[in-house]
Design a protein around this motif. Structure first.
Motif, short mmCIF file in Angstrom:
data_model
loop_
_atom_site.label_atom_id
_atom_site.label_comp_id
_atom_site.label_asym_id
_atom_site.label_seq_id
_atom_site.Cartn_x
_atom_site.Cartn_y
_atom_site.Cartn_z
N LYS C 50 0.84 -1.21 0.00
CA LYS C 50 0.00 0.00 0.00
C LYS C 50 0.87 1.26 0.00
O LYS C 50 0.63 2.18 -0.77
CB LYS C 50 -0.92 -0.02 1.23
N THR C 51 1.87 1.25 0.87
CA THR C 51 2.77 2.40 0.89
C THR C 51 3.47 2.55 -0.45
O THR C 51 3.63 3.66 -0.98
CB THR C 51 3.81 2.22 2.02
N THR C 52 3.86 1.40 -1.00
CA THR C 52 4.51 1.42 -2.30
C THR C 52 3.60 2.06 -3.35
O THR C 52 4.06 2.85 -4.18
CB THR C 52 4.87 -0.02 -2.71
N PHE C 94 3.12 10.67 5.61
CA PHE C 94 3.94 9.45 5.65
C PHE C 94 3.57 8.60 6.86
O PHE C 94 3.19 9.10 7.91
CB PHE C 94 5.42 9.80 5.71
N GLN C 95 3.74 7.30 6.64
CA GLN C 95 3.46 6.35 7.71
C GLN C 95 4.29 6.70 8.95
O GLN C 95 3.84 6.61 10.08
CB GLN C 95 3.82 4.95 7.22
N SER C 96 5.54 7.13 8.71
CA SER C 96 6.41 7.42 9.84
C SER C 96 6.34 8.88 10.27
O SER C 96 7.04 9.28 11.18
CB SER C 96 7.85 7.09 9.45
N TYR C 171 -3.15 9.75 2.60
CA TYR C 171 -2.92 9.50 4.03
C TYR C 171 -2.43 8.07 4.19
O TYR C 171 -3.15 7.12 3.89
CB TYR C 171 -4.21 9.65 4.82
N ASP C 172 -1.21 7.90 4.66
CA ASP C 172 -0.72 6.55 4.90
C ASP C 172 -0.94 6.22 6.37
O ASP C 172 -0.20 6.68 7.23
CB ASP C 172 0.77 6.46 4.53
N GLU C 173 -1.96 5.46 6.63
CA GLU C 173 -2.32 5.03 7.98
C GLU C 173 -2.43 6.20 8.96
O GLU C 173 -1.68 6.30 9.92
CB GLU C 173 -1.28 4.03 8.50
MG MG Z 1 2.83 0.95 4.71
#
Ligand code: MG
Ligand code: ATP
Lengths: 153, 260, 268
Positions: C50-52, C94-96, C171-173
Motif C-alpha cells: 500500500k505504501t509502495t 507518511f506512515q512514519s 494518508y498513509d495510515e
Molecule cells: Mg505501509
C-alpha cells in the motif's frame, strides 16, 4: 538550537578569523610583501655561472634588499647565464659601473645577488647591463681546486 | 574458482555503479550552486556546524603540531648550526603539507562524519522522501548548502591551522629555545613564496574540502536507511576521505612542487 | 474511448501496473481509479504494497510496467520541474510522519508554505495555527519532533500534508496510534476537508470500521492484485471469501497472514 543571531555572529567570526589567517600567511609568513614593488626598473647582468640562483632571489646592496631576480636565461651564443632583475624605483642612483656578484647567505643558505657600487657619475636606468660580474661560488669547484693544488705541492 | 571470480566481478561492478551514482550526485549538487548562493542564510547555518564547531579541534591540533615541529626542527637544525632556518622549516612544512592535510583529516573526522550521519538519518527517517513529496528537492535544500559550506570552510580552517602552528613553533623555538626572533621571521619571509607555497597550500585545502564534503554527503545520501547502514556509512566516510586526502596530496604535491 | 470517459471523473488512473522490488513482485497487473473529490480507501494486509502504491502515485518510484496518470499527466514521463509542480498539488502523510527533526512543530507545518509561497510571516502564522488547531496541537507548536508521541507526530504530519491546501492528499495510515477520541476527530477532519474544499483523498488504513464509515470507495489488495472493490456497502455484502475475511478480520481464509515462506515445519 542556538538563537539565529548569535549563530550568525559566530559564523561571521569564523570567516573573519579564517580570512585573517590567510592574510597573516600572506603578509607575515611569505614574501608577498616583496611582490608589491611593482614599479621599478629592470637591469641585466651576465654571469659565467649563476649557480643556485633562482627567480625571485633577492638583490641587495650593502646588505639591504633593493630588488629581486625576475628571469634567468641561457645565452646560446656566449654560453653565459643572463640574469634579469627588477630594482625598486626609489633606488635610482646606483652608479652604472657597479658590479654584481652571487653570494650565498651562510654556509647552506640561499643564493642572492649582491651589488657593489662603483664611482661613476651616471646612474643605472631601465635595461642597463652590468659589465662587471663575478660568478657564483660552486663548492665542488673550490674543493676540486684545493685538492688539485695540494697534489701539485 | 568460478564463485571467486564472480564475487570479484560483482564487487567491481558494484564499485563502478557507486562511483557513477556519486558522480551524478555531484553533478546534481553543483547544478544548484547558484540558486543556493543566492540564499546565504542557508549556507551560514551550515558554516556554523561544519566550520565553527571544527575550529576548536583545529586550533588545538595546530598549536601542538607547530610546537612539536619547533622542538624537533630545533634539535635537527642545531646539529648543523642552522637554527635560524627554523622558521622556514616550520612554515614550509605547515603551509605546504601539514596545514592542508592534517586539517582535512581532522575535518573528515569531525565534520565529515557528522554530515554523513545527519543525511543518513534524515534518509532513514524518511525526511528526505518527505521533502521530495513536498516538492522540495533535498539535494538543493539539504545537500548543496552543506557542500558549499564544506568547500568554504576547509581553506579557512587550514589557514587557521597553519597560522596557529607557526605561532606555536615560534613559542617553542623563539621563546623557549632561544632562536633569534628576527632571523626566525625574516628567513621565513624570504624563503616562503606566496604563490608557490601559500597559494598552492590553499588550492590543496580547497580540493580536500571539495572531496571530503562530497564523500561525506554522498555516503550519507547513499546509505542503507537503517541504523547499521548509517553507522557503516559514517565509517566509510572517514576511511575513504582519509585515503582520498593522502592520495590527492601526493598527486597535487607532484604537480605543484615536483618536476615529475 | 473508455479511458477518456473515466479520466474526466478520476484524478488518478492506474492501468496494468506492475512493480517489483528485487525479485519480489509487489504489483502484478493492477488497475484502479481514484475518483475526483471522493475518499478512496486502500486496504490490504501488512506488506501488501500500500505504501509502495502511494509512492508510485507520488512519482518517487517508477513502475516496471503500466501507466499512472495523475491529473491528466503520466507521472513517470514528467521531467523534474513538471513533477515538482504536480507534487505541490499533492499532500502526503507518511506512515512514519517524516517530520524534519531539526525544526519545531510550527516550522514543520510552515515549511511547505514558506518553500512554495512568498506570503508574509503573519499570514503564515495564521495558516499554520489554523492547521494545528484542526489536529488539536496548537498548544504543542513549540515542541520538537523528538518531544512528540507517535500519534502526535502523525497529526502534525497530517497538518503539514494539508498545509498548502492541495488538490489531493494521500494518508498513509492516519489512524494508527491514535486514541479513540483523536481518531474520531481525525476521521471527521478528513471527511470535512474532503467535502468542504473538494479535496480528493486516498486513505491507506487497517481500521476497517472507521475507514468504511467515511470512504466512498474501497479497494482491497493482496499479493499484488486488487482482490475486491466497491462501496463499503457493496463490500460488506460481497460474496467473495477474500473480502469477507478482510472486512471481518478472520485469521483464516484465502488471505495469508504470513509473508510468503517455506513450510513452517520444514523451516524448523
Ligand atoms: Mg505501509
Ligand atoms: N526499500 C525496500 N526495499 C526492498 N523491499 C521493500 C522496500 N520497501 C518495501 N519493500 C517490500 O515491499 C513490500 C510492500 O511494502 P509496503 O511498505 O508498500 O507495504 P504496506 O502495504 O505499506 O505495509 P504496511 O501496512 O505494513 O505499512 C513489502 O513486502 C516489503 O518487503
Amino acid at each position: 538550537m542556538q538563537n539565529p543571531k548569535s549563530l550568525e555572529t559566530l559564523v561571521g567570526l569564523f570567516v573573519v578569523i579564517g580570512i585573517g589567517a590567510l592574510f597573516f600567511l600572506g603578509l607575515n609568513v611569505s614574501n608577498l610583501a616583496s611582490y608589491s614593488d611593482t614599479d621599478g626598473y629592470t637591469i641585466t647582468a651576465r654571469f659565467e655561472n649563476s649557480g643556485g640562483l633562482k627567480v625571485r632571489s633577492p638583490v641587495s646592496v650593502a646588505g639591504v634588499r633593493i630588488g629581486r631576480v625576475t628571469a634567468i636565461d641561457f645565452d646560446n651564443t656566449s654560453y653565459e647565464s643572463v640574469v634579469q632583475m627588477k630594482i625598486g624605483a626609489q633606488y635610482n642612483t646606483l652608479p652604472d659601473d657597479s658590479s654584481a656578484s652571487i653570494f650565498t647567505a651562510g654556509l647552506l643558505g640561499e643564493q642572492y645577488i649582491g651589488l657593489q657600487t662603483g664611482a661613476s657619475e651616471d646612474y643605472l636606468t631601465h635595461n642597463s647591463e652590468l659589465e662587471l660580474t663575478q660568478s657564483a661560488i660552486v663548492l665542488e669547484e673550490i674543493i676540486g681546486q684545493f685538492l688539485f693544488s695540494e697534489k701539485e705541492n | 574458482m568460478i564463485t571467486f571470480l564472480s564475487t570479484i566481478g560483482h564487487s567491481v561492478i558494484a564499485t563502478l555503479t557507486k562511483t557513477g551514482r556519486g558522480a551524478l550526485f555531484l553533478k546534481q549538487t553543483l547544478s544548484y550552486t547558484f540558486s543556493v548562493l543566492c540564499q546565504p542564510r542557508l549556507i551560514s547555518k551550515q558554516l556554523f556546524s561544519v566550520g565553527v564547531l571544527t575550529i576548536l579541534i583545529i586550533t588545538i591540533s595546530g598549536l601542538f603540531v607547530g610546537m612539536v615541529l619547533g622542538l624537533q626542527g630545533y634539535y635537527i637544525l642545531s646539529d648543523f648550526g642552522a637554527e635560524e632556518t627554523l622558521g622556514v622549516m616550520i612554515a614550509a612544512s605547515l603551509v605546504r603539507e601539514l596545514g592542508p592535510v592534517v586539517s582535512a583529516l581532522l575535518f573528515a573526522g569531525r565534520a565529515g562524519s557528522s554530515l554523513t550521519a545527519e543525511i543518513g538519518l534524515m534518509k532513514a527517517t524518511e525526511q528526505l522522501s518527505g521533502m521530495e513529496m513536498m516538492a522540495v528537492d533535498p539535494i538543493q535544500r539539504i545537500v548543496c548548502p552543506r557542500f558549499l559550506a564544506g568547500c568554504l570552510s576547509m581553506p579557512l580552517l587550514a589557514a587557521i591551522f597553519s597560522m596557529v602552528g607557526i605561532l606555536g613553533g615560534q613559542l617553542v623555538g623563539v621563546s623557549l629555545l632561544g632562536v633569534d626572533e628576527g632571523a626566525f621571521w625574516s628567513q621565513m619571509q624570504s624563503s616562503i613564496d606566496f604563490y608557490d607555497d601559500i597559494l598552492n597550500g590553499v588550492i590543496k585545502s580547497v580540493v580536500f574540502g571539495f572531496v571530503v564534503t562530497w564523500i561525506s554527503l554522498f555516503e550519507g545520501y547513499d546509505a542503507i536507511p537503517t541504523s547499521e547502514g548509517v553507522s557503516r556509512a559514517t565509517t566509510r566516510t572517514v576511511v575513504y576521505s582519509s585515503f582520498a586526502i593522502l592520495g590527492m596530496d601526493f598527486i597535487l604535491t607532484a604537480l605543484m612542487f615536483g618536476d615529475i | 474511448m473508455e479511458e477518456n470517459n473515466t479520466q474526466n471523473s478520476s484524478l488518478v488512473t492506474i492501468r496494468n501496473l506492475s512493480f517489483a522490488r528485487e525479485q519480489r513482485v509487489i504489483f502484478d497487473n493492477a488497475s484502479l481509479d481514484i475518483q475526483h473529490g471522493k475518499i478512496t480507501a486502500i486496504m490490504g494486509p501488512s506488506g501488501s504494497g500500500k505504501t509502495t502504491l502511494l509512492k508510485l502515485i507520488g512519482g518517487q518510484l517508477s513502475p516496471s510496467q503500466g501507466s499512472i496518470v495523475v491529473d491528466g499527466q503520466h507521472i513517470n514521463q514528467l521531467n523534474r520541474s513538471e513533477l515538482y509542480a504536480l507534487r505541490k498539488k499533492m499532500g502526503m502523510l507518511f506512515q512514519s510522519g517524516a517530520l524534519l527533526t531539526d525544526i519545531n512543530v510550527f516550522d514543520n507545518v510552515a515549511y511547505p508554505i514558506r518553500e512554495h509561497t512568498a506570503l508574509p510571516e503573519s499570514i503564515i502564522r495564521t495558516l499554520v495555527l489554523m492547521k494545528l488547531q484542526a489536529v488539536g496541537l496548537r498548544g504543542a507548536r513549540l515542541l520538537y519532533p523528538n518531544e512528540l508521541s507517535g500519534g502526535m507526530a502523525r497529526r502534525v504530519a497530517l497538518a503539514r500534508a494539508i498545509a498548502l491546501d492541495p488538490m489531493m492528499v494521500m494518508y498513509d495510515e492516519p489512524f494508527t496510534g491514535q486514541d479513540p477520541i483523536s481518531m474520531g476527530v481525525l476521521v471527521k477532519l478528513i471527511k470535512t476537508l474532503n467535502d468542504s474544499v473538494g479535496l480528493t483523498s486516498i486513505i491507506v488504513s487497517h481500521d476497517v470500521e472507521e475507514t468504511a464509515a467515511i470512504a466512498d470507495y474501497i479497494y482491497i489488495m493482496s499479493s499484488g492484485k486488487i482482490i475486491g472493490q466497491g462501496t463499503p456497502q457493496e463490500l460488506q455484502q460481497s460474496k467473495s471469501e477474500w473480502v469477507q475475511q478482510f472486512m471481518n478480520g478472520k485469521p483464516d481464509g484465502p488471505v495469508k497472514f504470513h509473508y510468503s515462506s517455506d513450510n513452517y515445519f520444514d523451516d524448523l
